[in-house]
Design an enzyme around this catalytic site. Sequence first.
Site, PDB file in Angstrom:
ATOM      1  N   GLY A  16      32.984  48.234  49.695  1.00 17.74           N
ATOM      2  CA  GLY A  16      32.484  48.413  48.854  1.00 17.74           C
ATOM      3  C   GLY A  16      34.038  49.631  48.475  1.00 17.74           C
ATOM      4  N   ASN A  18      37.379  48.687  47.935  1.00 19.76           N
ATOM      5  CA  ASN A  18      37.289  48.776  46.189  1.00 19.76           C
ATOM      6  C   ASN A  18      36.538  49.066  44.512  1.00 19.76           C
ATOM      7  OD1 ASN A  18      40.167  46.079  45.660  1.00 19.76           O
ATOM      8  ND2 ASN A  18      38.948  45.496  47.410  1.00 19.76           N
ATOM      9  N   MET A  94      29.632  38.573  47.407  1.00 18.50           N
ATOM     10  CA  MET A  94      29.521  37.255  48.328  1.00 18.50           C
ATOM     11  C   MET A  94      28.743  35.942  47.454  1.00 18.50           C
ATOM     12  SD  MET A  94      32.221  38.350  50.401  1.00 18.50           S
ATOM     13  CE  MET A  94      32.119  36.818  51.867  1.00 18.50           C
ATOM     14  N   ARG A  95      28.614  36.284  46.527  1.00 21.49           N
ATOM     15  CA  ARG A  95      27.614  35.167  46.120  1.00 21.49           C
ATOM     16  C   ARG A  95      28.313  34.187  45.386  1.00 21.49           C
ATOM     17  NH1 ARG A  95      23.567  33.571  48.813  1.00 21.49           N
ATOM     18  NH2 ARG A  95      22.750  33.189  47.380  1.00 21.49           N
ATOM     19  N   LEU A  97      29.093  32.659  42.331  1.00 26.88           N
ATOM     20  CA  LEU A  97      28.464  32.283  40.907  1.00 26.88           C
ATOM     21  C   LEU A  97      28.298  30.632  40.030  1.00 26.88           C
ATOM     22  CD1 LEU A  97      30.566  35.412  39.815  1.00 26.88           C
ATOM     23  CD2 LEU A  97      27.492  35.218  40.392  1.00 26.88           C
ATOM     24  N   ASN A 111      38.134  38.625  39.047  1.00 24.88           N
ATOM     25  CA  ASN A 111      37.305  38.885  40.849  1.00 24.88           C
ATOM     26  C   ASN A 111      38.667  39.398  41.229  1.00 24.88           C
ATOM     27  OD1 ASN A 111      36.484  38.771  43.760  1.00 24.88           O
ATOM     28  ND2 ASN A 111      37.335  37.032  43.573  1.00 24.88           N
ATOM     29  N   HIS A 113      41.416  39.258  45.217  1.00 27.80           N
ATOM     30  CA  HIS A 113      41.384  38.003  45.810  1.00 27.80           C
ATOM     31  C   HIS A 113      41.812  38.472  47.438  1.00 27.80           C
ATOM     32  CE1 HIS A 113      39.783  34.953  48.120  1.00 27.80           C
ATOM     33  NE2 HIS A 113      41.483  34.094  48.181  1.00 27.80           N
ATOM     34  N   ASP A 149      37.429  30.926  43.441  1.00 27.80           N
ATOM     35  CA  ASP A 149      38.708  32.480  43.465  1.00 27.80           C
ATOM     36  C   ASP A 149      40.010  31.671  42.679  1.00 27.80           C
ATOM     37  OD1 ASP A 149      37.606  33.534  45.182  1.00 27.80           O
ATOM     38  OD2 ASP A 149      38.557  32.510  46.942  1.00 27.80           O
ATOM     39  N   GLU A 178      45.274  45.968  47.382  1.00 25.91           N
ATOM     40  CA  GLU A 178      44.189  45.479  45.964  1.00 25.91           C
ATOM     41  C   GLU A 178      43.679  47.582  45.117  1.00 25.91           C
ATOM     42  OE1 GLU A 178      41.150  43.586  48.316  1.00 25.91           O
ATOM     43  OE2 GLU A 178      42.000  43.786  50.392  1.00 25.91           O
TER      44      GLU A 178
HETATM   45  C1  GRF Z   1      38.663  42.352  49.811  1.00 24.91           C
HETATM   46  O1  GRF Z   1      40.189  42.216  50.485  1.00 24.91           O
HETATM   47  C2  GRF Z   1      38.574  41.240  48.459  1.00 24.91           C
HETATM   48  O2  GRF Z   1      40.010  41.912  47.679  1.00 24.91           O
HETATM   49  C3  GRF Z   1      37.544  40.817  49.085  1.00 24.91           C
HETATM   50  O3  GRF Z   1      36.634  40.934  49.498  1.00 24.91           O
HETATM   51  C4  GRF Z   1      36.986  42.657  50.091  1.00 24.91           C
HETATM   52  C5  GRF Z   1      35.645  43.658  49.198  1.00 24.91           C
HETATM   53  O4  GRF Z   1      36.341  44.798  50.130  1.00 24.91           O
HETATM   54  N1  GRF Z   1      36.982  39.461  47.144  1.00 24.91           N
HETATM   55  P1  GRF Z   1      35.199  45.791  49.294  1.00 24.91           P
HETATM   56  O5  GRF Z   1      34.125  45.938  49.978  1.00 24.91           O
HETATM   57  O6  GRF Z   1      35.778  46.012  48.794  1.00 24.91           O
HETATM   58  O7  GRF Z   1      35.908  47.118  50.619  1.00 24.91           O
END
Ligand code: GRF
Length: 220
Positions: A16, A18, A94-95, A97, A111, A113, A149, A178
Amino acid sequence: MTTKHLRLGVLISGRGSNLQSLIAACADPTFPAEVALVISNIPGVAGLDRAAEAGVTTAVIDHTAYAGRDSFETAVTEALAAADVDLICLAGFMRLLTPGFVSRWHDRLINIHPSLLPAYKGLHTHQRALADGVRFTGCTVHFVRSDMDAGPIIVQAAVPTLPSDTPDILSERVLENEHVIYPQAVRLIAEGRVGIDGTRVVIDDFNTPPTAVINPPPNI
Ligand code: GRF
């Protein structure tokens, strides 16, 4: 430019960081969004603690408790709709959709990535980028389409690779970026500056020509 105050639904499966960057951006009263709901498909993850500490409403919708993807996603959609969410931010969710979910939230689902899409879709992006010897990798915020993606690109950060990089070291440098571009993309959408023209995003009011970055630098 008409700014709308967006209600975000953030979907997570883990750490978490991000999510934290979105919560931090939303703490600024001038930022045009708030995190209305955080949903994790996995109980007990660190992202849920981060949300709770910030006083954000959380829900665990454990996919293993559902017979299939459709019923799981129906529960997710119901929770997001009940929280009056305008924009879904996938943040380490991580699912995969289904096309049904993606079209239900068409152009309201984004999203982040950890690569410069369309390069390095999927997992282990940093390891693969280093193995290929690319001089730049980075991260991308994009609208979600049913292909994994893929979807119109909103913001990217190009991050140079260094000879001393390992996947973990590179991942940290990309992650810092990010945390900059995810709130930026949300802000641009809220400000009504993000238009979609087929497969491309067009950003209003953006005339600054970017300066090229060369890696290694030309003076070595
Ligand atoms: C990040 O690297 C994001 O780009 C990818 O999964 C990771 C998630 O990290 N989709 P966090 O849970 O936000 O720390």
